[in-house]
Design a protein around this motif. Structure first.
Motif, PDB file in Angstrom:
ATOM      1  N   GLN A   1      71.335  91.167 -14.458  1.00 39.61           N
ATOM      2  CA  GLN A   1      70.576  90.975 -13.119  1.00 39.61           C
ATOM      3  C   GLN A   1      70.610  92.099 -12.189  1.00 39.61           C
ATOM      4  O   GLN A   1      71.486  92.987 -12.515  1.00 39.61           O
ATOM      5  CB  GLN A   1      71.278  89.577 -12.521  1.00 39.61           C
ATOM      6  N   ARG A   2      69.719  92.161 -11.144  1.00 37.28           N
ATOM      7  CA  ARG A   2      69.689  93.071 -10.505  1.00 37.28           C
ATOM      8  C   ARG A   2      70.957  93.414  -9.687  1.00 37.28           C
ATOM      9  O   ARG A   2      71.568  92.364  -9.388  1.00 37.28           O
ATOM     10  CB  ARG A   2      68.687  92.710  -9.192  1.00 37.28           C
ATOM     11  N   GLY A   3      71.556  94.536  -9.575  1.00 36.81           N
ATOM     12  CA  GLY A   3      72.912  94.744  -9.109  1.00 36.81           C
ATOM     13  C   GLY A   3      74.015  94.927  -9.940  1.00 36.81           C
ATOM     14  O   GLY A   3      75.035  95.301  -9.748  1.00 36.81           O
ATOM     15  N   TYR A   4      73.575  94.875 -11.289  1.00 37.42           N
ATOM     16  CA  TYR A   4      74.524  95.000 -12.486  1.00 37.42           C
ATOM     17  C   TYR A   4      74.096  96.049 -13.332  1.00 37.42           C
ATOM     18  O   TYR A   4      72.825  96.191 -13.417  1.00 37.42           O
ATOM     19  CB  TYR A   4      74.962  93.595 -13.177  1.00 37.42           C
ATOM     20  N   ASP A   5      75.040  96.607 -13.846  1.00 40.24           N
ATOM     21  CA  ASP A   5      74.409  97.750 -14.643  1.00 40.24           C
ATOM     22  C   ASP A   5      74.669  97.491 -16.095  1.00 40.24           C
ATOM     23  O   ASP A   5      75.585  96.441 -16.709  1.00 40.24           O
ATOM     24  CB  ASP A   5      75.784  99.024 -14.514  1.00 40.24           C
TER      25      ASP A   5
ATOM     26  N   HIS B   1      68.138  92.725 -19.943  1.00 35.27           N
ATOM     27  CA  HIS B   1      69.129  93.844 -18.702  1.00 35.27           C
ATOM     28  C   HIS B   1      69.401  92.902 -17.853  1.00 35.27           C
ATOM     29  O   HIS B   1      69.109  91.839 -17.696  1.00 35.27           O
ATOM     30  CB  HIS B   1      67.931  94.582 -18.078  1.00 35.27           C
TER      31      HIS B   1
END
Length: 75
Positions: A50-54, A48
């Protein structure tokens, strides 16, 4: 990794709707090249972002498989 991005861009690798990696039967390398790192990805879910990316959208995944991926997938 740069190698896998290039393989994706050239249609050797794609994704299914569950974000699992598909490898084309067209995947060929020169004799003596170690293909196991790439082949071992077959059927595994992508990491998945990084945080903040879809994650990639399902529409984009389907488009890639229909227009870029050099299927059928390797079993």
């Amino acid at each position: 990794c740069v190698l896998h991005h290039k393989l994706f861009d050239s249609g050797v690798i794609s994704l299914d709707e569950s974000y699992k990696i598909l490898i084309s039967q067209d995947f060929r390398v020169d004799e003596g090249t170690n293909v196991m790192p790439t082949m071992s990805l077959s059927g595994k879910e992508i990491r998945h972002p990084q945080r903040g990316y879809d994650l990639p959208s399902h529409d984009n995944i389907i488009w890639h498989r229909e227009h870029i991926f050099r299927g059928p997938e390797r079993n």
